[in-house]
Design a protein around this motif. Structure first.
Motif, short mmCIF file in Angstrom:
data_model
loop_
_atom_site.label_atom_id
_atom_site.label_comp_id
_atom_site.label_asym_id
_atom_site.label_seq_id
_atom_site.Cartn_x
_atom_site.Cartn_y
_atom_site.Cartn_z
N ASP A 7 3.34 1.39 -3.65
CA ASP A 7 4.18 2.21 -2.52
C ASP A 7 5.56 2.50 -3.45
OD1 ASP A 7 4.92 3.29 -0.39
OD2 ASP A 7 6.16 1.40 0.77
N GLY A 48 -1.84 3.13 -6.39
CA GLY A 48 -2.23 2.07 -5.15
C GLY A 48 -0.86 1.43 -5.13
N ALA A 91 -0.24 1.06 -12.76
CA ALA A 91 -0.82 0.04 -11.94
C ALA A 91 -1.44 -1.22 -12.92
CB ALA A 91 -1.85 0.48 -10.98
N PHE A 136 -0.28 7.33 -5.03
CA PHE A 136 -1.33 6.95 -4.24
C PHE A 136 -2.49 6.51 -5.04
CE2 PHE A 136 -5.39 8.08 -2.22
CZ PHE A 136 -5.27 7.74 -0.96
N HIS A 137 -2.63 7.16 -6.17
CA HIS A 137 -3.67 6.82 -7.01
C HIS A 137 -3.46 5.42 -7.66
CE1 HIS A 137 -6.53 9.94 -5.81
NE2 HIS A 137 -5.22 10.67 -5.81
N ALA A 167 0.86 -1.12 -0.06
CA ALA A 167 -0.24 0.07 0.12
C ALA A 167 0.69 1.33 0.08
CB ALA A 167 -0.99 -0.05 1.34
N LYS A 170 -2.21 5.13 -12.21
CA LYS A 170 -3.60 4.31 -12.62
C LYS A 170 -2.90 3.46 -13.83
CE LYS A 170 -7.69 5.53 -10.55
NZ LYS A 170 -7.77 4.31 -9.47
#
Ligand SMILES: [Mn+2]
Length: 192
Positions: free
Chosen positions: A51, A49, A176, A46-47, A25, A173
């Motif tokens: 670290d 998701g 990710a 953060f967005h 995280a 995003k």
């Protein structure tokens, strides 16, 4: 399989240590000496998701250009290591993200060939004391280090801070999803 990478890079101009963990995280410390850049990297992780830890210092008094570009290269190199050692990835990632009046799009292809297409007509030259043209250097370094095709477009906006932040959120995003685990190598060639 580990989807984590930690890389240190020291040159005469900059000293950077970065750690990326796609399965942990967000919450790592991000410190580059450039508060607006920290803010962007924090929004991205953060967005996305995941670290991200960044400890970077450099010849900011000469020009933050070196540090910003090198941070892109090191982040890209971390992602390249995750790609090589963390098992097959989904390869394509895409996100469109608004921030208030701004709308930005990021598309990633983990294809082994570095390309950057960056379209952002930012109406202000700076956010705080940060020169926004440096963002292109970061994105260029990232695509180079990760050997990915990176397409970034801010479709519209009025506030350059919002536009840049929307770009970084979309990028997080897109990263990710592009680096999410896949069952098989996603290439008709059988390899990337
Ligand atoms: Mn902000």
């Amino acid at each position: 399989m580990s989807r984590q990478a930690r890389i240190g890079r020291d040159t005469k101009e900059t000293r950077i240590t970065m750690e990326v963990d796609l399965d942990r995280a967000p919450g790592g410390r991000i410190a580059t000496g450039l508060p607006f850049f920290d803010h962007m990297l924090t929004a991205m992780a953060f967005h996305g998701g995941f670290d991200l830890l960044v400890d970077a210092s450099g010849d900011l008094e000469v020009d933050p250009h070196h540090l910003v570009e090198d941070c892109g290269i090191v982040l890209g190199t971390c992602l390249e290591e995750v790609f090589r050692e963390g098992g097959p990835v989904r390869r394509f990632g895409h996100a469109v993200i608004p921030m208030d009046e701004a709308l930005a799009e990021a598309t990633v292809d983990v294809c082994g060939r570095p390309t950057l297409v960056y379209r952002a007509d930012l109406p202000q030259t700076h956010a705080g004391s940060f020169a926004l043209w440096l963002l292109r250097e970061f994105f260029g370094g990232l695509s180079m280090g990760a050997r990915c095709a990176l397409h970034l477009e801010c479709r519209y906006g009025e506030n350059a801070h919002h536009m840049a932040e929307a770009l970084f959120k979309a990028l997080g995003k897109a990263i990710a999803s592009a680096y999410a685990s896949a069952d098989d190598e996603m290439s008709t060639k059988g390899t990337i």
